[in-house]
Design a protein around this motif. Structure first.
Motif, mmCIF file in Angstrom:
data_model
loop_
_atom_site.group_PDB
_atom_site.id
_atom_site.type_symbol
_atom_site.label_atom_id
_atom_site.label_comp_id
_atom_site.label_asym_id
_atom_site.label_seq_id
_atom_site.Cartn_x
_atom_site.Cartn_y
_atom_site.Cartn_z
ATOM 1 N N GLU A 89 0.833 -1.203 0.000
ATOM 2 C CA GLU A 89 0.000 0.000 0.000
ATOM 3 C C GLU A 89 0.869 1.254 0.000
ATOM 4 O OE1 GLU A 89 -2.815 0.348 3.121
ATOM 5 O OE2 GLU A 89 -3.996 -1.381 2.494
ATOM 6 N N ALA A 90 1.908 1.248 0.836
ATOM 7 C CA ALA A 90 2.787 2.411 0.921
ATOM 8 C C ALA A 90 3.461 2.679 -0.416
ATOM 9 C CB ALA A 90 3.838 2.179 2.009
ATOM 10 N N ARG A 91 3.891 1.626 -1.073
ATOM 11 C CA ARG A 91 4.592 1.775 -2.349
ATOM 12 C C ARG A 91 3.638 2.335 -3.413
ATOM 13 N NH1 ARG A 91 5.923 -3.057 -2.652
ATOM 14 N NH2 ARG A 91 7.782 -2.872 -1.365
ATOM 15 N N ILE A 92 2.417 1.834 -3.433
ATOM 16 C CA ILE A 92 1.430 2.295 -4.415
ATOM 17 C C ILE A 92 1.086 3.764 -4.183
ATOM 18 C CG2 ILE A 92 -0.947 1.995 -5.236
ATOM 19 C CD1 ILE A 92 -0.662 -0.966 -4.268
ATOM 20 N N GLN A 93 0.828 4.119 -2.923
ATOM 21 C CA GLN A 93 0.411 5.483 -2.617
ATOM 22 C C GLN A 93 1.539 6.479 -2.845
ATOM 23 O OE1 GLN A 93 -0.946 4.845 1.334
ATOM 24 N NE2 GLN A 93 -2.809 3.795 0.692
ATOM 25 N N ASN A 94 2.767 6.035 -2.641
ATOM 26 C CA ASN A 94 3.905 6.901 -2.889
ATOM 27 C C ASN A 94 3.970 7.305 -4.357
ATOM 28 O OD1 ASN A 94 6.372 8.255 -2.435
ATOM 29 N ND2 ASN A 94 7.521 6.452 -3.065
ATOM 30 N N LEU B 254 -5.146 7.351 -3.185
ATOM 31 C CA LEU B 254 -3.883 7.868 -2.688
ATOM 32 C C LEU B 254 -3.938 8.264 -1.234
ATOM 33 C CD1 LEU B 254 -3.374 11.576 -3.543
ATOM 34 C CD2 LEU B 254 -5.478 10.411 -4.127
ATOM 35 N N GLN B 255 -5.134 8.439 -0.661
ATOM 36 C CA GLN B 255 -5.245 9.068 0.649
ATOM 37 C C GLN B 255 -5.748 8.103 1.709
ATOM 38 O OE1 GLN B 255 -7.976 12.017 -0.453
ATOM 39 N NE2 GLN B 255 -6.482 13.389 -1.356
ATOM 40 N N GLN B 256 -5.384 6.809 1.630
ATOM 41 C CA GLN B 256 -6.122 5.866 2.436
ATOM 42 C C GLN B 256 -5.340 5.233 3.585
ATOM 43 O OE1 GLN B 256 -6.847 3.687 -0.940
ATOM 44 N NE2 GLN B 256 -8.797 4.576 -1.399
ATOM 45 N N SER B 257 -4.028 5.207 3.529
ATOM 46 C CA SER B 257 -3.285 4.494 4.551
ATOM 47 C C SER B 257 -2.868 5.435 5.665
ATOM 48 C CB SER B 257 -2.052 3.826 3.939
ATOM 49 O OG SER B 257 -1.301 3.220 4.951
ATOM 50 N N ALA B 258 -3.313 5.155 6.866
ATOM 51 C CA ALA B 258 -2.913 5.976 8.000
ATOM 52 C C ALA B 258 -1.442 5.748 8.331
ATOM 53 C CB ALA B 258 -3.781 5.643 9.210
#
Length: 633
Positions: free
Chosen positions: A550-555, A602-606
């Motif tokens: 998730e972090a990699r995708i959102q980055n 893009l705005q979903q992982s706390a």
């Protein structure tokens, strides 16, 4: 005056009498015979269309197909009743049924004609609205089923009133046999003639024909305007290519000017967000189309740079010839070729065991339902999009990621973003059992699928494709494939039905109940509780891998999506201020949305928040003047 006709040798020569004068019976019999054959063929053709659409729930569910049925129904009534009427007259060699038959014929003829032409007007209006939305570059909202049924009921009611008037006491045209052939509304005197040409005929024919012409001509003009806009955009795009180099050189100066205006007190922020660079909000606001495309290419390249192990695929021919879902140990996989058309198979393992690493029996059941469904789904996908089966390649985790070496397994999982960027389609098989079929019937998003949408790994694959679609600006072709019908009785789920998707129909023919159904559209929206890391896992330690993915995708998403401007970071905002998100103005939502608030991908992982996000863009007259000075230099 129902069926009040005159013989062919009558002495009356006035206009109203000529309308009622019938030819010799031999001519009438020929006329009725021809009409019997024509009407019978037309009636059964329309009946076939009605039955076909009504018998297939996925067809009947679509509003425009209801319009098709509403068009076919009055034509069917008219044709079948006309075939019966003409057949009776033909067999008896003369008019059969007297005044009663004349009244009945008048009703079904006028109902069929009026309902058919006015339903065409309703459909033409929807076409005009679609063209209008295209010209305005807006999304067309099709009518709901309730709207469609309201339109149909209104038209049919009006048509029935028109049909009944000639057999009622009103002073207008009356039902009578026109030249002895068929009962239609005919003039009988001066008053009925006036009402015929000023009220009755305009209501039945003149007004709807004018409306049809108006709507179709209007749609044509709107589509021409839409085409002209596309041509103009193309010219602007070509012209901007010469400007892009100069613009990229001056971006730093423009951003610095904006910063200066901010620091002078026009915009009070803790730090200047307009540092030079291609990811600044100001730069994105003024991006030429070529630079937007360039950013998207860079995003894809960055996604592919996350690949830790090369992507391998299984050709369609090898997949089918294997006879079951292949495992990585079967060594059917090969490197991805340049001409390959890749289908990314996203699935839940249907086996009984907790892990699928011990054998092929766990990824599929003993009856090989998944393998058979995938083979048929791939053929249907290929047929729908005109794909060459020789170039079709399948990526499937069980077959293409090494299952026996933990290091390679981890490398394959961490390369998921790259694999998705190299795939053109995503296909999800649906398990053939009543609850799953009903969920598939109602599904509009991959998360709606039973025993798929709640699984963390399945969510991750759908999530990756949704993000990828927004970053690259291309439509996401994600389809589910399986049994698709209104599941009311679980008794129909026999072995043949589940394995082959077919059931014995009329006259011994087998009917397929499987369909390819699109499951993604519009923006990449997930609810917070639908994030991959919030899903269910057979092995709880997998959640850590999902969070990292998730972090990699959102980055990548946050840095390359042209429509994404995050607000100020926590460190840049006063404690009592709310997060600023420019996306809220364009159908995206802030990171601090409530739990049941849909969130863009893009705005979903706390767990992953960029350390330094720019403050919100606040434009000012000083910044505008600075921009003009730079561009004019």
């Amino acid at each position: 005056m129902p069926y009040d006709t005159l013989p062919h040798d009558t002495a009356f020569v006035d206009r109203w009498s000529k309308m009622r004068t019938r030819p010799e019976n031999s001519a009438l019999v020929t006329y009725w015979g021809i009409w019997f054959l024509t009407a019978a063929v037309s009636g059964f053709a329309n009946l076939f269309i009605i039955i076909l659409i009504r018998a297939k729930p996925h067809l009947w569910k679509k509003p425009f197909n209801k319009y098709v049925v509403s068009l076919a129904f009055p034509d069917c009534v008219f044709s079948i009743c006309c075939a019966v009427t003409c057949g009776l007259h033909f067999m008896h060699g003369t008019w059969y049924g007297g005044a009663v038959h004349c009244n009945i014929q008048n009703v079904y003829v006028m109902f069929g004609i009026t309902a058919s032409i006015w339903m065409n007007v309703v459909v033409a209006r929807q076409i005009y609205l679609m063209a209008d939305c295209a010209a305005r570059q807006q999304e067309y909202a099709p009518p709901t089923s309730r709207d469609v049924m309201t339109h149909i009921l209104g038209v049919y009611t009006f048509a029935m009133v028109i049909a009944v008037l000639p057999i009622s006491p009103w002073p207008g045209p009356k039902a009578n046999a026109a030249r002895g052939m068929a009962c239609l509304p005919l003039e009988a005197d001066e008053l009925s003639t006036i009402l015929m040409w000023t009220l009755y005929l305009p209501s039945v024919l003149v007004v709807p024909v004018l409306l049809l012409a108006w709507y179709f001509f209007g749609a044509y003009r709107l589509l021409l305007r839409h085409q002209d806009m596309k041509v103009a955009q193309c010219r602007i795009s070509k012209a901007s290519s010469a400007f892009s180099c100069t613009f990229s050189k001056t971006t730093s100066e423009v951003n610095s000017a904006a910063c200066s205006a901010s620091r002078e007190g026009v915009t009070k922020v803790a730090s200047c967000p307009y540092e030079a660079g291609e990811h600044s909000p100001l730069f994105r606001a003024l991006l030429p189309s070529e630079l937007v495309a360039s950013l998207r290419v860079q995003a894809v390249e960055e996604m592919r740079a996350t690949e830790r192990t090369p992507m391998t695929v299984v050709s369609y021919r090898d997949f089918v010839a294997h006879g079951s879902v292949p495992r990585s140990s079967d060594r059917l996989q090969r490197p991805l070729g340049e001409s390959d058309i890749t289908v990314f198979v996203s699935h839940r393992w249907w086996g009984e065991a907790a892990s699928a690493r011990d054998g092929n029996r766990h990824v599929d059941n003993d009856q090989l339902y998944k393998f058979q469904i995938l083979c048929r789904g791939l053929r249907k996908l290929s047929k729908k999009h005109g794909l060459d089966l020789e170039k079709l390649a399948i990526w499937m985790d069980f077959a293409c990621i090494e299952q026996d070496i933990p290091e390679l397994l981890l490398a394959g999982v961490e390369s998921l973003l790259s694999y998705a960027s190299r795939s053109q389609f995503i296909l999800i098989p649906v398990f053939p059992q009543p609850a799953a079929v009903q969920a598939f019937q109602d599904a509009e998003h991959p998360m709606d699928l039973l025993d798929y949408g709640e699984r963390g790994w399945c969510r991750l694959e759908a999530y990756v494709f949704l993000c990828l679609g927004e970053i690259t600006g291309r439509a996401v072709s994600c389809c589910g494939y399986g049994l698709l019908f209104q599941c009311k009785d679980s008794k129909v789920f026999g072995e043949e039905f589940k394995a082959l998707g077919t059931k014995q129909g009329c006259f011994g023919f087998k009917s397929s109940y499987e369909q390819l159904k699109p499951l993604m559209g519009g923006s990449a929206a997930f609810k917070r509780e639908q994030l991959p890391s919030s899903g269910k896992f057979t092995v709880e330690s997998d959640r850590v891998l999902i969070l990292a993915s998730e972090a990699r995708i959102q980055n990548v998403y946050c840095r390359h999506n042209p429509h994404c401007h995050s607000g100020a970071s926590q460190s840049q905002r006063p404690r009592d201020s709310q997060p600023v998100c420019a996306g809220c103005q364009t159908a995206h939502l802030c990171p601090d949305a409530s739990a049941d608030h849909p969130v863009p991908v893009l705005q979903q992982s706390a767990q992953v928040v960029a350390a330094e996000q720019p403050a919100a863009l606040v434009w000012s007259p000083a910044a505008t003047q600075a921009l003009l000075r730079v561009l004019s230099a």
